[in-house]
Design an enzyme around this catalytic site. Structure first.
Site, PDB file in Angstrom:
ATOM      1  N   TYR A  15       0.821  -1.219   0.000  1.00  0.00           N
ATOM      2  CA  TYR A  15       0.000   0.000   0.000  1.00  0.00           C
ATOM      3  C   TYR A  15       0.851   1.263   0.000  1.00  0.00           C
ATOM      4  O   TYR A  15       0.549   2.219   0.708  1.00  0.00           O
ATOM      5  CB  TYR A  15      -0.939   0.003   1.224  1.00  0.00           C
ATOM      6  N   TYR A 142     -14.551  -4.442   2.977  1.00  0.00           N
ATOM      7  CA  TYR A 142     -13.173  -4.857   2.718  1.00  0.00           C
ATOM      8  C   TYR A 142     -12.967  -6.249   3.305  1.00  0.00           C
ATOM      9  O   TYR A 142     -13.146  -6.458   4.512  1.00  0.00           O
ATOM     10  CB  TYR A 142     -12.147  -3.890   3.313  1.00  0.00           C
ATOM     11  N   ASP A 234     -17.124 -12.056   8.689  1.00  0.00           N
ATOM     12  CA  ASP A 234     -15.689 -11.790   8.585  1.00  0.00           C
ATOM     13  C   ASP A 234     -15.245 -11.095   9.874  1.00  0.00           C
ATOM     14  O   ASP A 234     -15.353  -9.872  10.007  1.00  0.00           O
ATOM     15  CB  ASP A 234     -15.422 -10.909   7.360  1.00  0.00           C
ATOM     16  N   LYS A 263      -5.705 -11.652  11.995  1.00  0.00           N
ATOM     17  CA  LYS A 263      -5.228 -10.518  12.795  1.00  0.00           C
ATOM     18  C   LYS A 263      -4.981 -10.834  14.279  1.00  0.00           C
ATOM     19  O   LYS A 263      -3.906 -11.277  14.638  1.00  0.00           O
ATOM     20  CB  LYS A 263      -6.180  -9.333  12.627  1.00  0.00           C
TER      21      LYS A 263
HETATM   22  C1  LIG Z   1      -7.397  -7.160   7.267  1.00  0.00           C
HETATM   23  C2  LIG Z   1      -8.707  -7.722   6.879  1.00  0.00           C
HETATM   24  C3  LIG Z   1      -8.798  -8.808   5.991  1.00  0.00           C
HETATM   25  C4  LIG Z   1      -7.595  -9.379   5.286  1.00  0.00           C
HETATM   26  O1  LIG Z   1      -6.682  -9.942   6.157  1.00  0.00           O
HETATM   27  P1  LIG Z   1      -5.140 -10.082   5.691  1.00  0.00           P
HETATM   28  O2  LIG Z   1      -4.514 -10.893   6.763  1.00  0.00           O
HETATM   29  O3  LIG Z   1      -4.609  -8.689   5.634  1.00  0.00           O
HETATM   30  O4  LIG Z   1      -5.129 -10.747   4.364  1.00  0.00           O
HETATM   31  C5  LIG Z   1     -10.049  -9.347   5.754  1.00  0.00           C
HETATM   32  N1  LIG Z   1     -11.146  -8.844   6.323  1.00  0.00           N
HETATM   33  C6  LIG Z   1     -11.106  -7.796   7.180  1.00  0.00           C
HETATM   34  C7  LIG Z   1     -12.368  -7.307   7.805  1.00  0.00           C
HETATM   35  C8  LIG Z   1      -9.885  -7.184   7.468  1.00  0.00           C
HETATM   36  O5  LIG Z   1      -9.846  -6.117   8.268  1.00  0.00           O
END
Ligand SMILES: *Cc1c(COP(=O)(O)O)cnc(C)c1O
Length: 421
Positions: A15, A142, A234, A263
């Site tokens: 990025y 996202y 998600d 994460k």
């Molecule tokens: C960061 C994120 C992703 C992607 O995760 P990465 O480990 O960066 O590939 C997917 N969904 C959400 C809601 C995110 O914040």
């Protein structure tokens, strides 16, 4: 050559427009909520290193568990083999997830956790002889940077070069009191073509910490269940306490069919992805016909070291001190929000749990690329605070171990910036 010069010779950063970006800051040590650079300058990590860190940097307990695992078993193929940390992590996580989640599928990161979820849904229908390939997602969503994850994300500057190659997705507004009935009828109209509905529960991080109410999400999930559309929560960003409860879905009573984590899963220590699902979904892949298999896996699927980090992080997460810290940050954010919400330069303040976001008044159109963003970014760096505004939106989401003194320092610098910028 110093580290920055060596970096500029060989590294392409994520990025980052490499022509105009400032030089990267060389970080050599992490300590609690702090990061230290080569020259000993200390930064407060107010964004938890891209939303991953929950217990602080270089945590001694996680480090100890990871070191032990490295000398015991560092990796093993996960097809045809298993190992203790992967099993224990699945057992312990499934025990605290919604009751309908019964199977855990490991991968490498958030995006791959999403890819797995999407494939589970598409093949769930395919295995039953139905062609259901359309998906439903929220506008400005996202879900990651791989192609499937990009496809279910809102179309934006990030996806523009690839838009023609992304698959077809219906984007709907996030729900509120006024539009909820319209959203439900949109779902009903498309139901026989929809394979799944994917959403970031309660907070759309990348969209600018956009927040919506739990009860309307609850209604949407219930409606999808009624219409036989699978749901994917998600929780890559919202999982593990960010929203004030263990998971964002802990705020609702309806249970999604599939959940995605990454994460905070390892406490932000290393990469690991996890997709969990219901027994019903799992059962649709059980067959004497080999073609019904979920043909997906990565070299490092269920890496024992990453699983050990996740288990250690889970120990810390379940300790009472963590819940107290989350509560403390929540209350501090709420007080700060009350203090600045009427400031003429603040267009909006919103908060969910440990996440607080402030929209800066800019007078004209704003975008991710606005110059205000850079001015704010460097202003706080100068002050020893890592904040990474999304356009004109500043947000704070610290590791839960952050001290009151550090929190108050961040708040006071934001108030100072409101006067000076
Ligand atoms: C960061 C994120 C992703 C992607 O995760 P990465 O480990 O960066 O590939 C997917 N969904 C959400 C809601 C995110 O914040």
């Amino acid at each position: 050559m110093n580290l920055t010069e060596r970096d500029l010779k060989v590294i392409w950063h994520p990025y980052t427009q490499m022509k105009t970006a400032g030089v990267p800051i060389p970080i050599v040590k992490g300590e609690g909520a702090h990061l230290l650079d080569e020259n000993g300058k200390r930064y407060i990590d107010a964004i938890s290193s891209w939303w991953t860190n929950i217990h602080g940097h270089a945590h001694p307990y996680i480090a100890k568990k990871v070191a032990e695992q490295l000398t015991q078993l560092e990796h093993v193929i996960f097809a045809g083999f298993t190992h203790p940390t992967a099993v224990e992590l699945a057992e312990r996580l499934l025990a605290i997830l919604p009751a309908n989640q019964t199977k855990a599928f490991y991968s490498d990161n958030g995006s791959t956790a999403i890819e797995v979820a999407i494939k589970m849904c598409l093949q769930y229908w395919n295995n039953q002889g139905q062609t259901r390939t359309r998906m439903l997602a929220f506008k400005n969503a996202y879900h990651g940077d791989t192609f499937g994850a990009m496809s279910v994300s809102g179309r934006s500057a990030f996806t523009a070069p690839f838009d023609s190659l992304l698959f077809e997705v219906e984007f709907i507004d996030t729900p509120d009191a006024e539009n909820i009935d319209r959203l439900k009828s949109q779902i009903s109209q498309l139901r026989s073509q929809l394979s799944c509905f994917i959403f970031e529960p309660l907070v759309q991080g990348t969209a600018g910490m956009v927040m919506y109410e739990a009860r309307y999400l609850n209604e949407l999930i219930a409606h999808c269940r009624k219409e036989n559309v699978l749901t994917i929560a998600d929780e890559v960003f919202t999982g593990f306490g960010r929203t004030g409860k263990p998971f964002a879905t802990s705020h609702i009573t309806e249970q999604p069919d599939i959940m995605c984590f990454s994460k905070g899963l390892t406490g932000g220590t290393m990469a690991l992805g996890l997709t969990t699902c219901t027994q019903e979904i799992f059962n649709v892949f059980l067959s004497d016909d080999k073609l019904k298999t979920l043909f997906h896996g990565h070299s490092f699927t269920a890496n024992p070291v990453a699983c050990a980090a996740a288990l250690a992080s889970l120990d810390l997460f379940l300790a009472p001190a963590t819940a107290e810290n989350i509560e403390r940050i929540k209350n501090a954010h709420a007080q700060f929000a009350g203090r600045i919400k009427h400031h003429p330069k603040i267009k909006a303040v919103r908060q969910t749990g440990t996440i607080i976001a402030m929209e800066w008044e800019t007078g004209d159109n704003t975008s991710y690329f606005s110059s205000l963003r850079d001015r704010l970014y460097y202003y706080f760096l100068e002050a020893g605070i890592i904040l990474r505004p999304l356009g004109n939106i500043i947000y704070i989401l610290p590791p839960y171990c952050i001290t009151d003194a550090d929190l108050n320092y961040i708040y006071s610098k934001i108030e100072q910036a409101l006067e000076e910028i």
